[in-house]
Design an enzyme around this catalytic site. Structure first.
Site, PDB file in Angstrom:
ATOM      1  CB  SER A  13     -58.635  47.202  -1.304  1.00 39.04           C
ATOM      2  OG  SER A  13     -57.966  46.615  -0.213  1.00 39.04           O
ATOM      3  CG  MET A  89     -55.489  56.303   7.109  1.00 36.54           C
ATOM      4  SD  MET A  89     -54.796  54.690   7.632  1.00 36.54           S
ATOM      5  CE  MET A  89     -53.073  55.176   7.850  1.00 36.54           C
ATOM      6  CG  ASN A 106     -58.881  48.507  12.377  1.00 28.91           C
ATOM      7  OD1 ASN A 106     -59.123  48.922  11.239  1.00 28.91           O
ATOM      8  ND2 ASN A 106     -57.698  48.648  12.941  1.00 28.91           N
ATOM      9  CG  HIS A 108     -52.861  45.998  12.313  1.00 32.93           C
ATOM     10  ND1 HIS A 108     -52.597  47.356  12.303  1.00 32.93           N
ATOM     11  CD2 HIS A 108     -51.675  45.403  12.508  1.00 32.93           C
ATOM     12  CE1 HIS A 108     -51.314  47.559  12.496  1.00 32.93           C
ATOM     13  NE2 HIS A 108     -50.724  46.383  12.621  1.00 32.93           N
ATOM     14  CG  ASP A 144     -53.260  48.846  15.410  1.00 32.53           C
ATOM     15  OD1 ASP A 144     -54.342  48.988  14.818  1.00 32.53           O
ATOM     16  OD2 ASP A 144     -52.215  49.413  15.043  1.00 32.53           O
ATOM     17  CD  GLN A 172     -54.550  34.582   2.719  1.00 37.75           C
ATOM     18  OE1 GLN A 172     -55.479  34.062   3.363  1.00 37.75           O
ATOM     19  NE2 GLN A 172     -54.254  34.205   1.495  1.00 37.75           N
ATOM     20  CD  GLU A 173     -54.922  43.686   4.859  1.00 38.99           C
ATOM     21  OE1 GLU A 173     -55.731  44.620   4.808  1.00 38.99           O
ATOM     22  OE2 GLU A 173     -53.690  43.865   4.690  1.00 38.99           O
TER      23      GLU A 173
END
Lengths: 200, 200
Positions: A13, A89, A106, A108, A144, A172-173
């Site tokens: 997404s 992943m 990336n 998170h 991360d 928000q991502e």
């Protein structure tokens, strides 16, 4: 104009949010390749629907760096400048990271350094956090962990489940990942120690 | 009406914010005692200016639980219900915590679990966080660890120094500490595992 590759393992997404912003002309970039390590990732179907080149490079049973060399070969062949992980992943090898210094991004679903790793939204709920959020960061050798480009906070509500909190964060991502990619593609960021600063 | 004690070691700006809210009638509480472990804490002077009973119980050279027993003796003598730490630079013993289950509050200048311990604002800057904030939590046996009552986020700006970020966070601390104390004094919170939920 930067050549961007997307790496994903699932629905992607965030890939679609990046694609929307790029196709709307908001980011000086074009998506030259979408890679999935899972043959059945819905993100691959979306990529082909949008007429992007999309390949599956299956990762099952392949040693990390050997796999990464296959991926980087595909990226190099398309002169990729920037790599965006969108629910990919797998941990990247140091070798992969070194091929694209400060050019791998990336996203998170927490305010790092809080709640790294898997199931961040569940971690936040179980910890009883009242504020969580999401983070776009440069990828380094640790999970991360790399320098943070953009973060956005989101309230955690008493009635939240993992699903409702995840949905609020995901919204928000989809905002901050395009913002961060735009900053990187416009070469507007510089990194001092761990701080990512906007170039004047 | 809850009897509240304040424990501090320094200027006690959060003590003044709590005092302001209580004196304005916003919290069903009265401050019955202010304790400092430092004889020269400016908070003690402020307390006396506001006509609160204020005592110094010096901690230098005293074993943790022995010290805590001296403090609890003073609290018990005033029928203290709720204890607010306001820059009290000592870890409470398990014994102290057990005397006031879910009735000891602390404020911390970060979005816990990020940046626990000392110099949280400096930690946030050096980590390159783009969002930080503050946390009011119940005190348990571990440092900066108990269930979270209220959190508030604050942006971290490129031009921030430890001082400017601390000032921006402190402004929010002065808002959320009274909010959290009000919830506790009105018995509006319940704790499920680590989650602090507002009672309907």
């Amino acid at each position: 104009m930067k050549n961007v590759a997307i790496l994903l393992s699932g629905r992607g997404s965030n890939f679609l949010a990046l694609s929307d912003a790029i196709e709307a002309g908001q980011i000086p970039a074009r998506i030259v390749l979408v890679v999935s390590n899972k043959p059945d990732a819905p993100g691959l179907i979306h990529a082909r629907e949008r007429n992007y080149e999309a390949v599956c490079i299956p990762s099952a049973g392949i040693e990390r760096e050997a796999y990464d060399r296959q991926v980087v070969e595909e990226l190099s062949a398309r002169q990729v400048d920037v790599v965006c992980l969108a629910g990919f992943m797998r941990l990247l090898s140091s070798w992969f990271v070194q091929q694209y210094p400060r050019q791998i991004l990336n996203i998170h679903p927490s305010l790092l350094p809080a709640f790294p790793g898997l199931h961040s939204q569940k971690q936040a709920l179980e910890w009883g956090a009242k504020v969580s959020g999401c983070t776009v960061h440069f990828v380094d050798e640790k999970l991360d962990h790399g320098p943070i480009i953009v973060q956005r906070s989101v309230p955690v509500l008493d009635q939240d489940t993992e699903e409702t909190l995840s949905a609020r964060i995901l919204e928000q991502e989809h905002q901050i990942y395009p913002e961060a990619l735009k900053l990187v593609c416009e070469a507007k960021v510089r990194v001092e120690q761990r701080r990512v600063l906007i170039r004047k």
